[in-house]
Write an enzyme that holds these catalytic residues in place. Structure first.
Site, short mmCIF file in Angstrom:
data_model
loop_
_atom_site.label_atom_id
_atom_site.label_comp_id
_atom_site.label_asym_id
_atom_site.label_seq_id
_atom_site.Cartn_x
_atom_site.Cartn_y
_atom_site.Cartn_z
N SER A 8 30.99 36.31 67.26
CA SER A 8 30.64 36.95 68.53
C SER A 8 31.36 36.24 69.67
O SER A 8 31.30 35.01 69.77
CB SER A 8 29.13 36.87 68.76
N HIS A 31 33.20 40.45 66.93
CA HIS A 31 31.92 41.05 67.31
C HIS A 31 31.78 41.01 68.84
O HIS A 31 31.85 39.94 69.44
CB HIS A 31 30.80 40.27 66.63
N MET A 35 25.77 44.45 76.64
CA MET A 35 24.37 44.43 77.12
C MET A 35 24.30 45.05 78.51
O MET A 35 25.19 44.84 79.33
CB MET A 35 23.86 42.98 77.19
N HIS A 64 28.68 45.80 69.22
CA HIS A 64 27.21 45.80 69.10
C HIS A 64 26.63 46.20 70.45
O HIS A 64 26.67 45.41 71.39
CB HIS A 64 26.76 44.40 68.67
N GLY A 140 19.72 39.62 73.13
CA GLY A 140 19.86 39.37 74.56
C GLY A 140 20.64 38.12 74.90
O GLY A 140 21.31 38.09 75.93
N GLY A 142 22.85 34.46 73.29
CA GLY A 142 23.36 33.62 72.22
C GLY A 142 22.59 32.31 72.19
O GLY A 142 21.83 31.99 73.11
N GLY A 174 22.33 36.47 64.93
CA GLY A 174 21.42 35.64 65.72
C GLY A 174 21.05 34.36 65.01
O GLY A 174 20.42 34.40 63.95
N GLY A 175 21.51 33.24 65.55
CA GLY A 175 21.15 31.95 64.98
C GLY A 175 21.80 31.67 63.63
O GLY A 175 21.32 30.81 62.87
N SER A 196 27.52 30.99 68.86
CA SER A 196 27.62 29.59 69.27
C SER A 196 28.14 28.70 68.15
O SER A 196 28.85 27.72 68.41
CB SER A 196 26.27 29.09 69.81
C1 DX5 Z 1 22.44 38.28 70.62
C2 DX5 Z 1 23.78 38.81 70.20
C3 DX5 Z 1 24.45 37.94 69.21
C4 DX5 Z 1 24.73 36.56 69.73
C5 DX5 Z 1 24.83 35.62 68.60
O1 DX5 Z 1 21.72 39.23 71.30
O2 DX5 Z 1 23.68 40.09 69.63
O3 DX5 Z 1 25.63 38.54 68.69
O4 DX5 Z 1 25.89 36.48 70.47
O5 DX5 Z 1 24.93 34.33 69.08
P1 DX5 Z 1 24.41 33.10 68.25
O6 DX5 Z 1 25.21 33.08 66.98
O7 DX5 Z 1 24.67 31.94 69.12
O8 DX5 Z 1 22.95 33.33 67.99
ZN ZN Z 2 25.49 40.87 68.47
#
Ligand code: DX5
Ligand code: ZN
Length: 222
Positions: A8, A31, A35, A64, A140, A142, A174-175, A196
């Site tokens: 992402s 990705h 938002m 996304h 929402g 990262g 996510g995570g 991240s």
């Molecule tokens: C969160 C996004 C994710 C995010 C992931 O709402 O859809 O794609 O960027 O970031 P990490 O890997 O840091 O959770």
């Molecule tokens: Zn995403």
């Protein structure tokens, strides 16, 4: 099994997105988190940036959409040339019609579910999809912590996909990190968003390869 890593760019430097994409040549797709400050309490980038990225790279773009009224806005991202367009089922009034429209426009159709949204009501429409995205944080932002409670849903979704006999990708978002990816893979995910973890690493591309190797090993110790 093929394991795809889709970094992402949410954690990348937005002033230099073209260069940031080139930092991860081993990635299977890029990705892009859109938002709108309505569906989620955060505002990122939209259609003009996706159009610019399309002109800047041949990489697979995995968009996304965390936006309200997906039925109205999602098709434009397919028209912009994104190979995969993910809408949230919670934001779509007619997900089957929307999935068909995305495919008609030449994109892979993908549907996302927030952590508390069950997959079972959508079992009969899986044939309409090329990918299911299961959020493993509330969408929402990262950098949030992975929600272990989604692991059983990953497993159930993989079972439902298996029953279709079709190759539908199962993405988690996510995570996702070296600590959490193996359990996701063990539960049946095959496509992994990492924000991240990748863009926070000194060597982003080495992290992509490490994540893929860890997913392939799928040794879940939780
Ligand atoms: C969160 C996004 C994710 C995010 C992931 O709402 O859809 O794609 O960027 O970031 P990490 O890997 O840091 O959770
Ligand atoms: Zn995403």
């Amino acid at each position: 099994m093929t394991m795809r890593i889709t970094p992402s760019i949410l954690n990348a430097d937005f002033a230099r997105l073209g260069e940031e994409i080139e930092r991860v040549p081993s990635a299977d797709a890029i990705h892009i988190d859109v938002m709108d400050n309505h569906f989620v309490p955060n505002l990122t980038i939209g259609l003009p940036v996706v159009e610019s990225l399309r002109r800047a790279t041949d990489r697979m773009l995995d968009v996304h959409l965390m936006i309200a009224d997906a039925d109205r806005w999602a098709p434009a991202y397919a028209e912009a040339g994104a190979e995969s367009v993910t809408f949230h089922v919670e934001a779509s009034g007619a997900p089957i019609r929307l999935a068909r429209e995305l495919r008609r426009l030449g994109a892979r159709a993908s549907m996302a579910l927030k952590p508390a949204t069950p997959i079972e009501p959508y079992a009969d429409m899986l044939d309409e999809l090329d990918m299911v995205l299961l959020m493993t944080v509330e969408p929402g932002f990262g950098g949030q912590s992975f929600l272990d409670l989604v692991l059983p849903k990953i497993r159930r979704t993989r079972e439902l996909i298996g029953r279709t006999g079709r190759e539908i990708w199962l993405q988690v978002d996510g995570g996702v990190s070296l600590d959490t990816i193996a359990c996701c893979a063990d539960a049946g995910a095959d496509t992994f968003v990492a924000g991240s973890a990748v863009y926070g690493a000194d060597d982003a591309d080495a992290m992509v390869r490490d994540l893929r190797d860890t997913a392939l090993a799928a040794t879940c110790t939780h």
